[in-house]
Design a protein around this motif. Structure first.
Motif, mmCIF file in Angstrom:
data_model
loop_
_atom_site.group_PDB
_atom_site.id
_atom_site.type_symbol
_atom_site.label_atom_id
_atom_site.label_comp_id
_atom_site.label_asym_id
_atom_site.label_seq_id
_atom_site.Cartn_x
_atom_site.Cartn_y
_atom_site.Cartn_z
ATOM 1 N N SER A 171 15.589 -15.231 90.423
ATOM 2 C CA SER A 171 14.336 -14.915 89.726
ATOM 3 C C SER A 171 13.331 -14.186 90.625
ATOM 4 N N MET A 172 13.698 -13.934 91.877
ATOM 5 C CA MET A 172 12.777 -13.284 92.812
ATOM 6 C C MET A 172 12.962 -11.775 92.801
ATOM 7 N N GLY A 173 11.877 -11.081 93.083
ATOM 8 C CA GLY A 173 11.907 -9.633 93.214
ATOM 9 C C GLY A 173 11.423 -9.228 94.588
ATOM 10 N N PRO A 174 11.236 -7.932 94.823
ATOM 11 C CA PRO A 174 10.818 -7.470 96.154
ATOM 12 C C PRO A 174 9.543 -8.130 96.663
ATOM 13 N N ARG A 175 8.577 -8.405 95.789
ATOM 14 C CA ARG A 175 7.304 -8.991 96.236
ATOM 15 C C ARG A 175 7.459 -10.386 96.842
ATOM 16 N N ASP A 176 8.604 -11.000 96.640
ATOM 17 C CA ASP A 176 8.840 -12.334 97.181
ATOM 18 C C ASP A 176 9.418 -12.307 98.595
ATOM 19 N N PHE A 177 9.480 -11.107 99.191
ATOM 20 C CA PHE A 177 10.098 -10.967 100.504
ATOM 21 C C PHE A 177 9.228 -10.131 101.436
ATOM 22 N N ARG A 178 9.315 -10.468 102.717
ATOM 23 C CA ARG A 178 8.720 -9.654 103.782
ATOM 24 C C ARG A 178 9.861 -9.157 104.655
ATOM 25 N N MET A 179 9.716 -7.949 105.162
ATOM 26 C CA MET A 179 10.709 -7.405 106.074
ATOM 27 C C MET A 179 10.110 -7.386 107.476
ATOM 28 N N TYR A 180 10.916 -7.794 108.457
ATOM 29 C CA TYR A 180 10.512 -7.820 109.859
ATOM 30 C C TYR A 180 11.442 -6.907 110.651
ATOM 31 N N ILE A 181 10.853 -6.085 111.512
ATOM 32 C CA ILE A 181 11.631 -5.187 112.353
ATOM 33 C C ILE A 181 11.177 -5.389 113.796
ATOM 34 N N ASN A 182 12.105 -5.808 114.663
ATOM 35 C CA ASN A 182 11.813 -5.956 116.088
ATOM 36 C C ASN A 182 12.011 -4.617 116.772
ATOM 37 N N ASN A 183 11.190 -4.347 117.769
ATOM 38 C CA ASN A 183 11.273 -3.104 118.530
ATOM 39 C C ASN A 183 12.102 -3.360 119.786
ATOM 40 N N PRO A 184 13.360 -2.934 119.827
ATOM 41 C CA PRO A 184 14.194 -3.214 120.997
ATOM 42 C C PRO A 184 13.888 -2.331 122.204
ATOM 43 N N ASP A 185 13.023 -1.324 122.027
ATOM 44 C CA ASP A 185 12.684 -0.409 123.124
ATOM 45 C C ASP A 185 11.185 -0.128 123.081
ATOM 46 N N ARG A 186 10.390 -1.186 123.292
ATOM 47 C CA ARG A 186 8.936 -1.068 123.181
ATOM 48 C C ARG A 186 8.367 -0.168 124.265
ATOM 49 N N ARG A 187 7.545 0.777 123.833
ATOM 50 C CA ARG A 187 6.900 1.715 124.740
ATOM 51 C C ARG A 187 5.395 1.526 124.647
ATOM 52 N N PRO A 188 4.630 2.049 125.609
ATOM 53 C CA PRO A 188 3.173 1.853 125.591
ATOM 54 C C PRO A 188 2.561 2.263 124.249
ATOM 55 N N GLY A 189 1.700 1.398 123.740
ATOM 56 C CA GLY A 189 1.022 1.655 122.482
ATOM 57 C C GLY A 189 1.831 1.299 121.244
ATOM 58 N N GLN A 190 3.070 0.840 121.413
ATOM 59 C CA GLN A 190 3.905 0.479 120.269
ATOM 60 C C GLN A 190 3.894 -1.030 120.054
ATOM 61 N N PRO A 191 4.084 -1.457 118.799
ATOM 62 C CA PRO A 191 4.132 -2.899 118.531
ATOM 63 C C PRO A 191 5.444 -3.510 119.008
ATOM 64 N N ARG A 192 5.394 -4.800 119.327
ATOM 65 C CA ARG A 192 6.611 -5.554 119.668
ATOM 66 C C ARG A 192 7.486 -5.689 118.436
ATOM 67 N N ALA A 193 6.831 -5.856 117.289
ATOM 68 C CA ALA A 193 7.532 -5.998 116.013
ATOM 69 C C ALA A 193 6.554 -5.642 114.896
ATOM 70 N N VAL A 194 7.102 -5.328 113.727
ATOM 71 C CA VAL A 194 6.268 -5.061 112.560
ATOM 72 C C VAL A 194 6.777 -5.891 111.390
ATOM 73 N N TRP A 195 5.893 -6.122 110.433
ATOM 74 C CA TRP A 195 6.314 -6.747 109.184
ATOM 75 C C TRP A 195 5.685 -5.988 108.034
ATOM 76 N N LEU A 196 6.399 -5.951 106.922
ATOM 77 C CA LEU A 196 5.949 -5.269 105.718
ATOM 78 C C LEU A 196 6.130 -6.199 104.534
ATOM 79 N N GLN A 197 5.144 -6.264 103.683
ATOM 80 C CA GLN A 197 5.290 -6.974 102.414
ATOM 81 C C GLN A 197 6.053 -6.037 101.492
ATOM 82 N N LEU A 198 7.246 -6.441 101.082
ATOM 83 C CA LEU A 198 8.039 -5.575 100.212
ATOM 84 C C LEU A 198 7.444 -5.563 98.810
#
Length: 186
Positions: free
Chosen positions: A152-179
Motif C-alpha cells: 500500500s506504500m508509494g514513493p512518498r513513503d520512502f527516503r533515498m540515502y546516497i553515501n559519498n565514497p570519494d568525498r572531496r572538499p565542499g561535498q557532503p558525506r552523504a545525501v538523502w532525498l524524500q522520494l
C-alpha cells in the motif's frame, strides 16, 4: 559602577541559546544533507540528479512485492577521472557488492539498491522490497507480513540515502532525498 543581578529569565535564555547552538553544531557535523529531486548532487568526480521515481508490483516466489525504481542522470564527470555512476555507487564485486545507495521506508527498514545497465547518461536503480530467499519457514512468514505493508506504500513513503565514497572538499558525506512521484519537465 554597579552590576545588575542576573535574573532567572536571563539564565534560562542563555541556557536555551547554548543548547540550541550546540545541537546545531552537532547536526551540521553529520555531513548528511537533504537534496530535492532534480537537484544536482556533486560527489567525488561526478555530478548527477535523481530524475524520476516509479513503483511497480512484481512477483517474488509467487507473492506480490513492491519494487521502487529510481532513475539517476549523470550530469558531468571530472575530465581527469575515468568513472561512471555505477562503478562509483556500486563498489565491490558482482558477488559481494557494497552499494552506496539505499532506501528506507517510513518504519525505518532499509533496502540496498542495484544499479542497472547504462542507458546513455541515465542509470536506473532498483530496490526490491523482499528478503533474499533461503530463510526458514518462520522468517518467511515474517517476510511475507513485512512485504504486505509495502503493497500500500508509494514513493512518498520512502527516503533515498546516497553515501559519498570519494568525498572531496565542499561535498557532503552523504545525501538523502524524500522520494515522490516526479518526472523532469524537459
Amino acid at each position: 559602577m554597579t552590576s545588575k543581578p542576573i535574573t532567572r529569565g536571563t539564565r534560562l535564555f542563555c541556557a536555551l541559546m547554548i543548547s540550541a547552538t550546540g545541537s546545531l553544531g552537532l547536526f551540521g557535523c553529520s555531513g548528511t544533507e537533504r537534496y530535492d529531486m532534480g537537484q544536482t548532487i556533486e560527489m567525488g568526480p561526478l555530478s548527477f540528479r535523481v530524475e524520476s521515481v516509479s513503483t511497480t508490483l512484481r512477483s517474488h516466489e509467487g507473492k506480490p512485492r513492491r519494487v521502487i525504481e529510481v532513475e539517476l542522470w549523470q550530469v558531468s564527470v571530472d575530465p581527469d577521472e575515468d568513472m561512471d555512476l555505477v562503478r562509483f555507487l556500486m563498489r565491490g564485486t558482482e558477488f559481494a557488492p557494497r552499494p552506496q545507495i539505499k532506501i528506507r521506508d517510513r518504519e525505518g527498514h532499509e533496502f540496498s539498491g542495484r544499479m542497472g545497465l547504462r542507458r546513455r547518461d541515465r542509470w536506473p536503480a532498483r530496490f526490491e522490497l523482499a528478503e533474499a530467499s533461503g530463510f526458514t519457514d518462520a522468517s518467511r512468514e515474517r517476510a511475507d507480513r513485512f512485504a504486505e505493508q509495502h503493497l500500500s506504500m508509494g514513493p512518498r513513503d520512502f527516503r533515498m540515502y546516497i553515501n559519498n565514497p570519494d568525498r572531496r572538499p565542499g561535498q557532503p558525506r552523504a545525501v538523502w532525498l524524500q522520494l515522490r512521484d516526479y518526472r523532469p519537465t524537459r
